[in-house]
Design an enzyme around this catalytic site. Structure first.
Site, PDB file in Angstrom:
ATOM      1  N   SER A  17      46.405  43.923  48.185  1.00 45.56           N
ATOM      2  CA  SER A  17      46.294  44.650  46.920  1.00 45.56           C
ATOM      3  C   SER A  17      44.871  44.490  46.378  1.00 45.56           C
ATOM      4  O   SER A  17      44.073  43.717  46.905  1.00 45.56           O
ATOM      5  CB  SER A  17      47.294  44.120  45.880  1.00 45.56           C
ATOM      6  OG  SER A  17      47.002  42.768  45.551  1.00 45.56           O
ATOM      7  N   GLY A  18      44.556  45.236  45.341  1.00 43.46           N
ATOM      8  CA  GLY A  18      43.325  45.057  44.587  1.00 43.46           C
ATOM      9  C   GLY A  18      42.043  45.216  45.379  1.00 43.46           C
ATOM     10  O   GLY A  18      41.920  46.059  46.268  1.00 43.46           O
ATOM     11  N   ILE A  19      41.046  44.389  45.038  1.00 47.31           N
ATOM     12  CA  ILE A  19      39.735  44.465  45.673  1.00 47.31           C
ATOM     13  C   ILE A  19      39.844  44.242  47.175  1.00 47.31           C
ATOM     14  O   ILE A  19      39.228  44.952  47.972  1.00 47.31           O
ATOM     15  CB  ILE A  19      38.771  43.445  45.043  1.00 47.31           C
ATOM     16  CG1 ILE A  19      38.446  43.830  43.598  1.00 47.31           C
ATOM     17  CG2 ILE A  19      37.482  43.344  45.858  1.00 47.31           C
ATOM     18  CD1 ILE A  19      37.608  42.802  42.860  1.00 47.31           C
ATOM     19  N   SER A 155      31.950  36.294  41.827  1.00 50.79           N
ATOM     20  CA  SER A 155      32.222  37.013  40.585  1.00 50.79           C
ATOM     21  C   SER A 155      30.958  37.004  39.734  1.00 50.79           C
ATOM     22  O   SER A 155      30.114  36.116  39.869  1.00 50.79           O
ATOM     23  CB  SER A 155      33.348  36.323  39.806  1.00 50.79           C
ATOM     24  OG  SER A 155      33.426  36.783  38.466  1.00 50.79           O
ATOM     25  N   TYR A 168      37.514  28.901  36.639  1.00 51.05           N
ATOM     26  CA  TYR A 168      37.237  30.065  37.483  1.00 51.05           C
ATOM     27  C   TYR A 168      35.736  30.235  37.705  1.00 51.05           C
ATOM     28  O   TYR A 168      35.283  30.407  38.847  1.00 51.05           O
ATOM     29  CB  TYR A 168      37.823  31.310  36.836  1.00 51.05           C
ATOM     30  CG  TYR A 168      37.620  32.579  37.626  1.00 51.05           C
ATOM     31  CD1 TYR A 168      38.401  32.840  38.753  1.00 51.05           C
ATOM     32  CD2 TYR A 168      36.664  33.521  37.254  1.00 51.05           C
ATOM     33  CE1 TYR A 168      38.221  34.007  39.481  1.00 51.05           C
ATOM     34  CE2 TYR A 168      36.482  34.680  37.976  1.00 51.05           C
ATOM     35  CZ  TYR A 168      37.263  34.922  39.093  1.00 51.05           C
ATOM     36  OH  TYR A 168      37.080  36.080  39.813  1.00 51.05           O
TER      37      TYR A 168
END
Length: 280
Positions: A17-19, A155, A168
């Site tokens: 899913s997602g990125i 990120s 994070y």
């Protein structure tokens, strides 16, 4: 442009899913055989089916990479299915407050001083621990073959810090650091190691989160296009005037994975639409 990736074997962690899914689809479109990974077998198989239906090649491997046993299981499965991995994309990650399933209720975004140490450890294991285990599993084979790619997904939070997001941001900063160290360690081997740092990327979870935020802010709109426009101008200024899409990250991964990028290693590449305000 032909990126010369046909026949390469790529593992993209967290790609059901997602990125991660967007990355896997781009690589499959470039001719790679892609290993879809996740903790939900059914979702992995669905992602594989989508790639195959589009004319690509894909297999699946299920397991929790935050444990030695989980990583060993994924590695064994892919050895049986593919014989090895040429391109490792360490995309799996997350933050404890969003993903832990231990029955303990916690706020979605706890403050720095309120984030328990157990959450720091969980987040580090899911991001850095998973990456290190897979690097140690697959890089020896890349060295034997004289070619390989390791691409770590970090990120924008890794280099542009904000209040809170403590566990994070620190884990993603570690990903950037270990990339530089590993690239130097693997000098003269034919293996390159790079980081990609995405900004805000439109995934189903991001849409849900920001739609809920818009409602809490009293914005008189449920139209996603309007929410995206206001978010990227008023709350998270993004020069590109939109959130990223998974395929935006996928295209950068494909470029760094390509043999054409052999002179690019040890670097952190931002794909954030101009979200970060620093020059690096």
């Amino acid at each position: 442009m032909d990126l010369d990736l046909a026949g390469k074997r790529a593992l993209v962690t967290g790609s059901n899913s997602g990125i991660g899914k967007g990355i896997a689809q781009v690589l499959a479109g470039e001719g790679c055989t892609v290993a879809i990974h996740g903790r939900d077998h059914a979702r992995c198989e669905d992602a594989v089916a989508e790639i195959v239906a589009a004319g690509g090649k894909a297999v699946s491997a299920t397991g929790d990479l935050a444990s030695e046993a989980g990583c060993a299981g994924v590695a064994a499965s892919l050895h049986d299915q593919l014989g090895g991995i040429d391109i490792l994309v360490n995309n799996a990650g997350g933050r404890a407050s969003s993903h832990r399933n231990d029955g303990v209720e916690r706020p979605e975004n706890p403050g720095w001083l309120e984030t328990p140490w157990a959450d720091w450890v969980w987040t580090y294991e899911q991001n850095v621990g998973a990456a290190v285990r897979l690097i140690q599993s697959y890089v020896p084979g890349m060295k034997e073959r004289g070619w390989g790619r390791v691409i770590n997904i970090a990120s924008a939070a890794a280099t542009q810090t904000e209040p809170d997001l403590a566990d994070y941001a620190a884990a993603k900063a570690a990903m950037v650091n270990l990339t530089s160290s590993l690239a130097k360690t693997l000098a003269h081997t034919g293996i390159t190691v790079n980081t990609i740092s995405p900004g805000a990327v439109e995934t189903p979870s991001l849409r849900r989160s920001f739609t809920d935020l818009a409602a809490r802010l009293g914005w008189d709109s449920e139209d996603w296009d309007e929410i995206e426009r206001r978010m990227t101008r008023e709350l998270i200024p993004i020069a590109a005037d939109r959130f990223g899409r998974p395929e935006d990250i996928g295209r950068m991964v494909a470029l760094l994975a390509s043999p054409l990028s052999a002179y690019m290693t040890g670097a952190n590449y931002r794909v954030d639409g101009g979200q970060c305000r620093s020059i690096n």
